[in-house]
Each structure stands twice: as C-alpha cells, then as structure tokens.
Design an enzyme around this catalytic site. Structure first.
Site, short mmCIF file in Angstrom:
data_model
loop_
_atom_site.label_atom_id
_atom_site.label_comp_id
_atom_site.label_asym_id
_atom_site.label_seq_id
_atom_site.Cartn_x
_atom_site.Cartn_y
_atom_site.Cartn_z
N GLU A 1 0.40 -0.99 -0.05
CA GLU A 1 -0.59 0.01 0.42
C GLU A 1 1.09 1.41 0.23
OE1 GLU A 1 -2.14 -1.18 3.36
OE2 GLU A 1 -3.35 -2.99 2.72
N GLU B 1 3.28 -11.06 0.64
CA GLU B 1 2.29 -9.96 0.60
C GLU B 1 1.83 -10.54 -0.82
OE1 GLU B 1 1.06 -8.76 4.73
OE2 GLU B 1 1.29 -7.40 3.50
P1 13P Z 1 -5.75 -8.61 4.86
O1 13P Z 1 -4.82 -9.29 5.99
O2 13P Z 1 -6.39 -7.53 5.11
O3 13P Z 1 -5.41 -8.97 3.83
O4 13P Z 1 -4.10 -7.70 4.72
C1 13P Z 1 -2.85 -8.00 4.71
C2 13P Z 1 -1.13 -7.06 4.83
O5 13P Z 1 -1.39 -6.55 4.08
C3 13P Z 1 -0.94 -7.11 6.20
O6 13P Z 1 0.06 -6.61 6.19
#
Ligand code: 13P
Length: 257
Positions: free
Chosen positions: A101, A171
């Site tokens: 992000e 991720e």
């Molecule tokens: P979610 O578990 O909401 O998919 O998010 C994962 C994340 O970006 C953790 O840093």
C-alpha cells in the site's frame, strides 16, 4: 514452520484502523485471551499516533509493538515523517517496510525500501520487509523473478550478522484485503524461493534462520494450512487482526504442533 531454526512470528497490521479507545478495548480483550504457552512471537503494528499508548497497554505481555512505516533519513525537513530513532525511543521493536500500500499510494520504491531497512537496523529496530507481486505479474509468470529482484534490492548492503533481525513478509498484492488467499502451495513456493535467494546472497545458515511470513487474507480458517508449509514461519495479518478473537485463533494455530 520450522521452529528448530527460526522464530514463528504472528503480526497484526492494523493499517489506518482503531482509535486510542478502540486500542484500549482491544488490549483488554487480547490480554485475557493470550495463551500461556510460549511458542510464537506476537507483534501488533498500530497507527503511529497510538504507539506510546500501545507500548504501555501491552507492557509485560509477549506482544511487541511495531510501526507501519519509517523515514530513511535520520532527521531533517521531512514534514509529517518519523525517524527510526524516534520510534525506537518509544519502545517500538519492529517496523513494516515496503508494504504494497505504501509502494502503491506513496511512491515507495525498492531503493527507498533499501534505505529504510538500513535506517531501521541502525536504530535497533527489526524490519518486516514486505514483498509481493501484482496479479498481472503472476499471470505473466514472472512472480519469482520479480520477488527475487525485490528481495535482492531491499537487502543490498545488509551484512549477514544483521539478517537474523529481518523478517520477510510475502504478500501477493492480489490477495491483500480481497478475501482471495494464495493457496498454501502458491504461498509456500514463493516463500521457499525467498529463502533460496537469501541462501545465494548469504549462506545456508543465514537463510535457515530467517523468519518468512505470509500475508494476504490470512484468517482463522486458513492459517493452520498456510503455517504447515515448511517455509512459512508466521503471518502478517490485516483484516483478521482487528478482532481479538480472530487474531487469537491465528496465534493458536501457530502454537499447534
Ligand atoms: P489482509 O489480511 O486484510 O488481506 O491484509 C494483509 C496485509 O496487507 C497485511 O499487511
């Protein structure tokens, strides 16, 4: 997981969620639910403004407090930013670096990620380095090449003796907040590849000791299967870390075996 060689770490990334009063309520709930056993390490990455309170609220527990970002310079004219030393002095133990992000919305690049890793290490913080491919990259079949590039760039100049302080979180961007988890096999394959990259950059001993987490729609239901993969040593959990009962179930899944 492989507890013989490395730590299992379950981390919650709250992102921009929970006010101070929400944090107080969560802490009270979590403290009551925390297991007595002493297997996995637990980390909560809270919004920066609530770090001092969170450190106090989780004092004398096994929950370490983390930041979600850090600036790479030591100090100076960087309005709105926080330095690694400021975080460390407040009792922060870990810091997320290079979350997708932040790469997407705040123009973080692999080069700034590398600088942040160095700044965090210099201040005594333990970086949680995030890497992950987009859906387009996965569909094009360049996932492993891309992840290799991200890991190599982020770790450039990091000496072997500092590597035991680094956690790598895989991720996949397409799995974050979508409810679409990578299969245990997909996640395990990439985490294995990350360890292989570290083995090439350093040696087998360093690679064996690095904790590699999976993140992306990890929850109470799928945690056990993901954590059963030999190269997945924990989780970086977004949505499911916001609810103390869900988060505890993931911690309990990591404490099985
Ligand atoms: P979610 O578990 O909401 O998919 O998010 C994962 C994340 O970006 C953790 O840093």
């Amino acid at each position: 997981m492989n507890r013989r060689y490395r730590k299992t770490v379950i981390a919650g990334n709250w992102k921009m969620n929970k006010t101070l009063s929400d944090t107080q309520a969560f802490a009270q709930q979590l403290r009551e639910l925390l297991p007595r056993g002493k297997w996995c390490d637990i980390v909560l990455c809270v919004p920066a403004i609530n770090i001092p309170s969170a450190v106090r609220l989780f004092k004398n527990t096994r929950v370490a407090i983390a930041a979600q970002n850090v600036h790479f310079e030591e100090k100076g004219a960087f309005t709105g930013e926080l330095s690694a030393a400021m975080l460390a002095e407040q009792g922060v133990k870990y810091v997320i670096i290079g979350h997708s992000e932040r790469r997407q919305y705040y123009n973080e690049t692999d080069f700034t990620v590398n600088k942040k890793i160095h700044a965090a290490l210099a201040a005594g913080l333990n970086p949680i380095l995030c890497v992950g491919e987009s859906l387009e990259q996965r569909e094009l079949g360049v996932t492993l090449e891309y992840i290799t590039y991200q890991v190599k760039t982020a770790l450039a100049g990091v000496p072997a003796e500092q590597m035991r302080r680094i956690i790598v979180a895989y991720e996949p961007i397409w799995a974050i907040g979508t409810g679409r988890t990578a299969t245990a096999q997909q996640a395990g394959e990439v985490c294995q590849a990350i360890r292989a990259v570290i083995r090439k950059l350093y040696d087998a001993r360093v690679a064996r000791a690095v904790t590699i987490q999976y993140g992306g729609s990890m929850n109470a239901k799928n945690a056990a299967e993901l954590l059963a993969q030999p190269d997945i040593d924990g989780g970086l959990i977004g949505g499911a870390s916001l609810n103390a009962e869900d988060f505890i179930q993931i911690i309990n899944a990591a404490n099985q075996e």
